[in-house]
Design a protein around this motif. Structure first.
Motif, short mmCIF file in Angstrom:
data_model
loop_
_atom_site.label_atom_id
_atom_site.label_comp_id
_atom_site.label_asym_id
_atom_site.label_seq_id
_atom_site.Cartn_x
_atom_site.Cartn_y
_atom_site.Cartn_z
N ALA A 60 48.45 -9.20 48.22
CA ALA A 60 47.66 -8.38 49.12
C ALA A 60 47.61 -9.00 50.51
O ALA A 60 47.55 -10.22 50.64
CB ALA A 60 46.24 -8.22 48.58
N TYR A 81 38.24 -8.17 44.55
CA TYR A 81 39.09 -6.98 44.50
C TYR A 81 38.47 -5.96 43.55
O TYR A 81 37.62 -6.29 42.72
CB TYR A 81 40.51 -7.35 44.05
CG TYR A 81 40.58 -7.79 42.60
CD1 TYR A 81 40.85 -6.87 41.58
CD2 TYR A 81 40.34 -9.11 42.24
CE1 TYR A 81 40.88 -7.27 40.25
CE2 TYR A 81 40.38 -9.51 40.92
CZ TYR A 81 40.65 -8.58 39.93
OH TYR A 81 40.67 -8.97 38.61
N ASP A 85 42.03 -0.69 41.86
CA ASP A 85 43.07 -0.74 42.89
C ASP A 85 43.10 -2.15 43.48
O ASP A 85 42.66 -2.38 44.60
CB ASP A 85 42.78 0.30 43.98
CG ASP A 85 43.96 0.50 44.92
OD1 ASP A 85 45.02 -0.11 44.69
OD2 ASP A 85 43.81 1.26 45.89
N ASP A 88 44.35 -3.10 47.22
CA ASP A 88 43.74 -2.47 48.38
C ASP A 88 42.32 -2.99 48.60
O ASP A 88 41.52 -3.05 47.68
CB ASP A 88 43.69 -0.94 48.20
CG ASP A 88 43.14 -0.24 49.42
OD1 ASP A 88 43.54 -0.59 50.54
OD2 ASP A 88 42.30 0.67 49.26
#
Length: 132
Positions: A60, A81, A85, A88
């Motif tokens: 990420a 996180y 997802d 993102d």
């Protein structure tokens, strides 16, 4: 016109607030390693590789604003996180409440400024009509 823009700003502020609340409720922490730092359009990023609780390896890119302090390549970091997802919206787990909620706070500040502008515009138009 200002009222329409204010309405749109309120919609964005509500969405940002709901997103921040969801991240507070559902986010999970993991250990990761910074594998790259880079810049784009005056914003610095650090790419982090981490393994989710489900065992998925994720890479990420995290912008400078989502770090308590920008780490160096090779640094071990703790990230937050969303399991739904994981690539993102990853953030530094060390960010405090203000850091995690800076986007909704900024959206609401814009809403307040637009509401003040709307009220001032309305008062000016009422004063102009009284003079006529």
């Amino acid at each position: 016109m200002i009222a329409l823009i204010t309405g749109l700003a309120v919609a964005f502020a509500v969405a940002a607030t709901l997103d921040a609340a969801k991240r507070d409720r559902e986010s999970v922490e993991a250990d990761g390693t910074v594998v790259r730092r880079w810049r784009e359009h005056k914003t610095s990023y650090a790419d982090v590789v981490f393994t989710t609780a489900a065992g998925t390896r994720v890479r990420a890119s995290i912008s400078e604003g989502d770090w308590a302090s920008m780490p160096k390549v090779g640094a071990r970091v703790r990230v937050r996180y969303l399991p739904t997802d994981p690539a993102d919206g990853v953030t530094d787990a060390r960010l405090g409440g203000i850091g995690r909620h800076s986007k909704p706070i900024m959206h609401w500040a814009v809403v307040v400024a637009l509401m003040i502008a709307t009220g001032w515009s309305y008062l000016q138009s009422v004063a102009d009509r009284r003079r006529d």
